[in-house]
Design a protein around this motif. Structure first.
Motif, PDB file in Angstrom:
ATOM      1  N   PRO A  75      42.826 114.568  26.853  1.00 44.01           N
ATOM      2  CA  PRO A  75      42.926 114.618  28.317  1.00 44.01           C
ATOM      3  C   PRO A  75      41.790 113.832  28.974  1.00 44.01           C
ATOM      4  O   PRO A  75      40.719 113.666  28.389  1.00 44.01           O
ATOM      5  CB  PRO A  75      42.824 116.110  28.632  1.00 44.01           C
ATOM      6  CG  PRO A  75      42.162 116.725  27.452  1.00 44.01           C
ATOM      7  CD  PRO A  75      42.506 115.874  26.267  1.00 44.01           C
ATOM      8  N   GLU A  76      42.033 113.352  30.167  1.00 44.69           N
ATOM      9  CA  GLU A  76      40.981 112.669  30.933  1.00 44.69           C
ATOM     10  C   GLU A  76      39.779 113.597  31.037  1.00 44.69           C
ATOM     11  O   GLU A  76      39.920 114.800  31.219  1.00 44.69           O
ATOM     12  CB  GLU A  76      41.481 112.311  32.333  1.00 44.69           C
ATOM     13  CG  GLU A  76      42.528 111.224  32.364  1.00 44.69           C
ATOM     14  CD  GLU A  76      41.993 109.862  31.925  1.00 44.69           C
ATOM     15  OE1 GLU A  76      40.823 109.550  32.212  1.00 44.69           O
ATOM     16  OE2 GLU A  76      42.770 109.131  31.295  1.00 44.69           O
ATOM     17  N   GLY A  77      38.583 113.016  30.933  1.00 46.84           N
ATOM     18  CA  GLY A  77      37.361 113.803  31.042  1.00 46.84           C
ATOM     19  C   GLY A  77      36.876 114.373  29.719  1.00 46.84           C
ATOM     20  O   GLY A  77      35.873 115.069  29.675  1.00 46.84           O
ATOM     21  N   ALA A  78      37.564 114.064  28.613  1.00 50.02           N
ATOM     22  CA  ALA A  78      37.139 114.560  27.298  1.00 50.02           C
ATOM     23  C   ALA A  78      35.812 113.918  26.914  1.00 50.02           C
ATOM     24  O   ALA A  78      35.522 112.780  27.286  1.00 50.02           O
ATOM     25  CB  ALA A  78      38.200 114.258  26.256  1.00 50.02           C
ATOM     26  N   THR A  79      35.024 114.660  26.153  1.00 48.42           N
ATOM     27  CA  THR A  79      33.707 114.188  25.738  1.00 48.42           C
ATOM     28  C   THR A  79      33.734 113.721  24.284  1.00 48.42           C
ATOM     29  O   THR A  79      34.689 113.961  23.555  1.00 48.42           O
ATOM     30  CB  THR A  79      32.656 115.298  25.868  1.00 48.42           C
ATOM     31  OG1 THR A  79      32.996 116.355  24.968  1.00 48.42           O
ATOM     32  CG2 THR A  79      32.555 115.823  27.293  1.00 48.42           C
ATOM     33  N   VAL A  80      32.647 113.082  23.885  1.00 52.36           N
ATOM     34  CA  VAL A  80      32.494 112.643  22.501  1.00 52.36           C
ATOM     35  C   VAL A  80      32.580 113.848  21.564  1.00 52.36           C
ATOM     36  O   VAL A  80      33.248 113.796  20.537  1.00 52.36           O
ATOM     37  CB  VAL A  80      31.163 111.883  22.313  1.00 52.36           C
ATOM     38  CG1 VAL A  80      30.865 111.638  20.857  1.00 52.36           C
ATOM     39  CG2 VAL A  80      31.181 110.588  23.095  1.00 52.36           C
ATOM     40  N   ALA A  81      31.940 114.948  21.915  1.00 52.18           N
ATOM     41  CA  ALA A  81      31.971 116.155  21.076  1.00 52.18           C
ATOM     42  C   ALA A  81      33.394 116.661  20.891  1.00 52.18           C
ATOM     43  O   ALA A  81      33.781 117.064  19.784  1.00 52.18           O
ATOM     44  CB  ALA A  81      31.094 117.242  21.688  1.00 52.18           C
ATOM     45  N   GLU A  82      34.195 116.629  21.945  1.00 50.93           N
ATOM     46  CA  GLU A  82      35.584 117.084  21.843  1.00 50.93           C
ATOM     47  C   GLU A  82      36.397 116.154  20.948  1.00 50.93           C
ATOM     48  O   GLU A  82      37.237 116.602  20.169  1.00 50.93           O
ATOM     49  CB  GLU A  82      36.205 117.185  23.236  1.00 50.93           C
ATOM     50  CG  GLU A  82      35.591 118.290  24.067  1.00 50.93           C
ATOM     51  CD  GLU A  82      35.962 118.229  25.537  1.00 50.93           C
ATOM     52  OE1 GLU A  82      35.911 119.286  26.179  1.00 50.93           O
ATOM     53  OE2 GLU A  82      36.294 117.134  26.043  1.00 50.93           O
ATOM     54  N   ALA A  83      36.146 114.863  21.037  1.00 51.41           N
ATOM     55  CA  ALA A  83      36.845 113.901  20.186  1.00 51.41           C
ATOM     56  C   ALA A  83      36.480 114.109  18.718  1.00 51.41           C
ATOM     57  O   ALA A  83      37.352 114.089  17.844  1.00 51.41           O
ATOM     58  CB  ALA A  83      36.513 112.480  20.615  1.00 51.41           C
ATOM     59  N   ILE A  84      35.206 114.346  18.452  1.00 53.61           N
ATOM     60  CA  ILE A  84      34.761 114.562  17.080  1.00 53.61           C
ATOM     61  C   ILE A  84      35.379 115.840  16.521  1.00 53.61           C
ATOM     62  O   ILE A  84      35.845 115.874  15.384  1.00 53.61           O
ATOM     63  CB  ILE A  84      33.220 114.594  17.000  1.00 53.61           C
ATOM     64  CG1 ILE A  84      32.670 113.190  17.300  1.00 53.61           C
ATOM     65  CG2 ILE A  84      32.746 115.088  15.650  1.00 53.61           C
ATOM     66  CD1 ILE A  84      31.171 113.137  17.474  1.00 53.61           C
ATOM     67  N   ALA A  85      35.421 116.890  17.325  1.00 55.30           N
ATOM     68  CA  ALA A  85      36.007 118.154  16.881  1.00 55.30           C
ATOM     69  C   ALA A  85      37.493 118.005  16.587  1.00 55.30           C
ATOM     70  O   ALA A  85      38.026 118.654  15.689  1.00 55.30           O
ATOM     71  CB  ALA A  85      35.782 119.234  17.931  1.00 55.30           C
ATOM     72  N   ALA A  86      38.177 117.144  17.324  1.00 56.63           N
ATOM     73  CA  ALA A  86      39.629 116.989  17.172  1.00 56.63           C
ATOM     74  C   ALA A  86      40.018 115.975  16.100  1.00 56.63           C
ATOM     75  O   ALA A  86      41.174 115.931  15.696  1.00 56.63           O
ATOM     76  CB  ALA A  86      40.233 116.566  18.506  1.00 56.63           C
ATOM     77  N   CYS A  87      39.071 115.179  15.603  1.00 53.32           N
ATOM     78  CA  CYS A  87      39.431 114.068  14.721  1.00 53.32           C
ATOM     79  C   CYS A  87      39.868 114.486  13.323  1.00 53.32           C
ATOM     80  O   CYS A  87      40.656 113.792  12.692  1.00 53.32           O
ATOM     81  CB  CYS A  87      38.301 113.053  14.642  1.00 53.32           C
ATOM     82  SG  CYS A  87      36.887 113.560  13.649  1.00 53.32           S
ATOM     83  N   GLY A  88      39.345 115.577  12.798  1.00 51.47           N
ATOM     84  CA  GLY A  88      39.719 116.016  11.462  1.00 51.47           C
ATOM     85  C   GLY A  88      39.054 115.238  10.335  1.00 51.47           C
ATOM     86  O   GLY A  88      39.371 115.453   9.168  1.00 51.47           O
ATOM     87  N   LEU A  89      38.143 114.336  10.650  1.00 54.05           N
ATOM     88  CA  LEU A  89      37.425 113.591   9.614  1.00 54.05           C
ATOM     89  C   LEU A  89      36.274 114.430   9.078  1.00 54.05           C
ATOM     90  O   LEU A  89      35.732 115.270   9.801  1.00 54.05           O
ATOM     91  CB  LEU A  89      36.880 112.281  10.190  1.00 54.05           C
ATOM     92  CG  LEU A  89      37.909 111.248  10.615  1.00 54.05           C
ATOM     93  CD1 LEU A  89      37.237 110.095  11.352  1.00 54.05           C
ATOM     94  CD2 LEU A  89      38.662 110.728   9.404  1.00 54.05           C
ATOM     95  N   PRO A  90      35.870 114.215   7.817  1.00 50.47           N
ATOM     96  CA  PRO A  90      34.722 114.955   7.288  1.00 50.47           C
ATOM     97  C   PRO A  90      33.456 114.602   8.056  1.00 50.47           C
ATOM     98  O   PRO A  90      33.199 113.437   8.326  1.00 50.47           O
ATOM     99  CB  PRO A  90      34.628 114.503   5.831  1.00 50.47           C
ATOM    100  CG  PRO A  90      35.608 113.412   5.644  1.00 50.47           C
ATOM    101  CD  PRO A  90      36.456 113.309   6.848  1.00 50.47           C
ATOM    102  N   LEU A  91      32.689 115.606   8.397  1.00 46.92           N
ATOM    103  CA  LEU A  91      31.488 115.408   9.209  1.00 46.92           C
ATOM    104  C   LEU A  91      30.196 115.576   8.417  1.00 46.92           C
ATOM    105  O   LEU A  91      29.113 115.540   8.996  1.00 46.92           O
ATOM    106  CB  LEU A  91      31.511 116.367  10.404  1.00 46.92           C
ATOM    107  CG  LEU A  91      32.722 116.235  11.332  1.00 46.92           C
ATOM    108  CD1 LEU A  91      32.659 117.275  12.436  1.00 46.92           C
ATOM    109  CD2 LEU A  91      32.827 114.840  11.906  1.00 46.92           C
ATOM    110  N   ASP A  92      30.299 115.758   7.104  1.00 46.12           N
ATOM    111  CA  ASP A  92      29.101 115.933   6.290  1.00 46.12           C
ATOM    112  C   ASP A  92      28.267 114.655   6.320  1.00 46.12           C
ATOM    113  O   ASP A  92      28.774 113.553   6.202  1.00 46.12           O
ATOM    114  CB  ASP A  92      29.470 116.293   4.853  1.00 46.12           C
ATOM    115  CG  ASP A  92      30.430 115.291   4.233  1.00 46.12           C
ATOM    116  OD1 ASP A  92      31.525 115.103   4.809  1.00 46.12           O
ATOM    117  OD2 ASP A  92      30.081 114.687   3.204  1.00 46.12           O
ATOM    118  N   GLY A  93      26.985 114.790   6.534  1.00 48.66           N
ATOM    119  CA  GLY A  93      26.066 113.660   6.556  1.00 48.66           C
ATOM    120  C   GLY A  93      26.020 112.888   7.862  1.00 48.66           C
ATOM    121  O   GLY A  93      25.303 111.902   7.965  1.00 48.66           O
TER     122      GLY A  93
END
Length: 85
Positions: free
Chosen positions: A21-39
């Protein structure tokens, strides 16, 4: 809005396209991406470091950043003194 989240490893990368949605933040995009976040030690939009609270715009590319494996200055010094082939 459509944005892309990218994660790179040595010799490979993954990218996910999201409709947020309009107004989404970088944190929201990262949470929604489903990519591994280790490291992951930071994030950037089109190569420029940003805070997780940065508001995204349509077409942005969020890049997940990992720590450097070597100090670039030291690696260049080693290459400069290495024998030429």
């Amino acid at each position: 809005m459509i944005i892309e989240v990218v994660r790179a490893w040595p010799r490979r990368s993954s990218a996910v396209t999201l409709d947020l949605p309009e107004g989404a933040t970088v944190a929201e995009a990262i949470a929604a991406c489903g990519l591994p976040l280790d490291g992951i030690t930071g994030q950037a939009v089109f190569g420029e470091r940003v805070a997780a609270t940065q508001v995204l715009r349509h077409g942005d590319r969020v890049e997940l950043l990992a720590p450097l494996l070597a100090d670039p200055k030291e690696a260049r010094r080693r290459r400069a003194v290495a024998p030429k082939r």
